[in-house]
Design a protein around this motif. Structure first.
Motif, mmCIF file in Angstrom:
data_model
loop_
_atom_site.group_PDB
_atom_site.id
_atom_site.type_symbol
_atom_site.label_atom_id
_atom_site.label_comp_id
_atom_site.label_asym_id
_atom_site.label_seq_id
_atom_site.Cartn_x
_atom_site.Cartn_y
_atom_site.Cartn_z
ATOM 1 N N HIS A 83 2.995 17.308 25.772
ATOM 2 C CA HIS A 83 2.399 17.914 24.982
ATOM 3 C C HIS A 83 3.051 17.072 23.268
ATOM 4 O O HIS A 83 2.530 17.350 22.792
ATOM 5 N N MET A 84 4.299 17.011 24.094
ATOM 6 C CA MET A 84 5.339 16.834 22.507
ATOM 7 C C MET A 84 4.110 15.026 21.813
ATOM 8 O O MET A 84 4.556 14.776 20.449
ATOM 9 N N GLN A 87 1.251 14.325 18.995
ATOM 10 C CA GLN A 87 1.657 14.958 17.915
ATOM 11 C C GLN A 87 2.032 12.927 17.189
ATOM 12 O O GLN A 87 1.534 13.011 15.924
ATOM 13 N N PHE A 88 1.897 12.226 18.063
ATOM 14 C CA PHE A 88 1.422 11.520 17.407
ATOM 15 C C PHE A 88 0.860 9.874 18.236
ATOM 16 O O PHE A 88 0.810 9.083 17.190
ATOM 17 N N SER A 110 7.644 10.795 10.625
ATOM 18 C CA SER A 110 6.407 11.264 10.917
ATOM 19 C C SER A 110 6.438 13.237 11.082
ATOM 20 O O SER A 110 5.672 14.424 10.893
ATOM 21 N N VAL A 111 7.351 13.654 12.103
ATOM 22 C CA VAL A 111 7.633 14.851 12.299
ATOM 23 C C VAL A 111 8.885 14.536 12.049
ATOM 24 O O VAL A 111 9.867 14.699 13.266
ATOM 25 N N ALA A 114 11.505 16.402 14.452
ATOM 26 C CA ALA A 114 11.377 15.746 16.440
ATOM 27 C C ALA A 114 12.848 14.622 16.745
ATOM 28 O O ALA A 114 12.661 14.114 17.906
ATOM 29 N N GLY A 119 10.705 16.481 21.218
ATOM 30 C CA GLY A 119 10.594 15.218 20.053
ATOM 31 C C GLY A 119 10.673 13.928 19.910
ATOM 32 O O GLY A 119 9.665 12.323 20.012
ATOM 33 N N ARG A 398 -3.370 17.460 25.425
ATOM 34 C CA ARG A 398 -2.706 19.358 24.003
ATOM 35 C C ARG A 398 -3.831 20.083 25.272
ATOM 36 O O ARG A 398 -4.584 19.848 26.114
#
Length: 398
Positions: A83-84, A87-88, A110-111, A114, A119, A398
């Motif tokens: 799920h992490m 984000q990328f 970007s995060v 993370a 992350g 997701r």
């Protein structure tokens, strides 16, 4: 070449094993609370037992596809990591998969949150999959892409997490691993400061049993898995010193770097740690505070292959610090083999975890006489064995 998709894939199969696969667990920090110490198993969920001698094996793999039909693969990973990865995804799709430095830095920037935790586990898995992809595209093993092999067979030490600590069984397993050629063994303590002198005596009995059985020529190490404190560790080290112990591992929780340093100053036995640390900056802090003798980043935690090569460079200019990557021997062997033996002496074979992590591989690395052998398999050698796969499904990001 451009990345076209990032996917996660869950496969299951049947693992045959005579007896209980996980017989015992290590000490855990939460064992401070009595109700948690009484729980027989901790850490990763135990494999569901189908019937006597049969377990349900499950593995999740991250896959990165390209417009030229080349796919990179890394795993196994946890569901929380999947799920992490989502984000990328936008940074990866449409990018050049060979640009691992650019992609690593872009993900990191970007995060910001993370930089540690799930992350960074996701960044690690992505980076490892990209290295596998590069190797497959070039038809070369990753160890060659990292500079070539300093040696084609890398010494291993056996880590016995999950084995019973009953003295007679310990003796038998020590002999078994010696017979397989391992010149070092690591065992895991079950007791901590809250168990007083009785617990300390049981820990010391384990040390005595292992050394007495192994004889003087086998290196022995012991892991407290973040569950002790400064005073207890130093007290134990003073009792263990006569048994020629190579190191005490992870004596305190990873954020207590000053405690690590205090232990290292006072202990007559070397200190190992860093398996739960993240990135080169985390590794550098351990070195700067003179907290460890053996640095143990995990290639699926600390930032992937790209980051571990940087950590190796830091270790190479740090007086007396050796890099001994934690677990994941089938991946970390590529990094270790490409480094000087003076920097990276050996690879950890977390024996039972290696079985589960490598179960679905078509051609897992060959272990011979206590060494892991490099091969010419492209990438990380992550082809899966269809004969072992009973179910195969996509896992939504997701």
């Amino acid at each position: 070449m451009k990345i076209t998709a990032v996917r996660a894939r869950r496969v299951t199969g049947t693992f045959e094993y005579d007896g209980e696969f996980r017989e015992e667990r290590q000490a855990r920090p939460i064992d401070l609370y009595e109700q948690n110490f009484a729980v027989s198993m901790g850490g990763p969920p135990a494999m569901p037992k189908i019937s006597d001698g049969k377990y349900r094996m499950e593995g999740i793999f991250l896959e990165i596809d390209t417009d030229e039909g080349v796919t990179g693969r890394a795993g196994t990973i946890g569901a929380e990591t999947v799920h992490m990865v989502a984000q990328f995804e936008r940074l990866l799709v449409g990018s050049d998969p060979f640009a691992t430095e650019l992609l690593w830095d872009a993900m990191y920037r970007s995060v910001p949150n993370a930089r540690k935790g799930p992350g960074m586990l996701a960044i690690s898995a992505i980076d490892n999959a990209l290295w596998d992809l590069k190797g497959r595209a070039l038809n070369q093993p990753v160890w060659r892409l990292l500079g070539g092999a300093a040696r084609m067979e890398v010494p291993m030490y056996a880590s016995t997490l999950g084995y019973s600590l009953e003295p007679e069984l310990v003796r038998q397993r020590v002999k078994d691993h010696i017979a397989l050629g391992y010149r070092g063994q690591k065992w895991f303590f079950r007791y901590g400061p809250q168990h007083g002198r009785d617990g300390m005596a049981k820990n010391l009995e384990l040390v005595e049993t292992v050394r007495d059985t192994a004889g003087p020529d086998v290196e022995i190490m012991f892991d407290a898995w973040k569950s002790w404190d400064v005073r207890y560790t130093v007290d134990m080290a003073e009792r263990m010193v006569d048994y020629d112990v190579k190191w005490i591992e992870e004596p305190v929780q990873p954020d207590r770097i000053s405690s690590y340093a205090a232990i290292r100053r006072a202990s007559p036995i070397a200190i190992a740690g860093g398996e739960g640390e993240f990135t080169r900056w985390g590794a550098q802090e351990l070195i700067a505070q003179e907290a460890v003798d053996y640095l143990q980043p995990d290639v699926f935690i600390a930032g992937g292959i790209s980051e571990l090569t940087k950590i190796a460079a830091i270790a190479s200019v740090s007086e007396g610090v050796k890099l001994m990557p934690h677990a994941r021997a089938n991946v970390s062997m590529h990094i270790v083999a490409a480094q000087s033996p003076d920097v990276c002496p050996s690879v950890e074979d977390l024996v039972k975890s290696s079985v589960t992590n490598e179960f679905f591989l078509l051609a897992p690395p060959v272990r011979r006489l206590g060494k892991i052998c490099l091969s010419e398999q492209p990438g990380l050698g992550m082809d899966l064995d269809p004969a072992k796969i009973e179910s195969d499904e996509d896992v939504p990001l997701r």
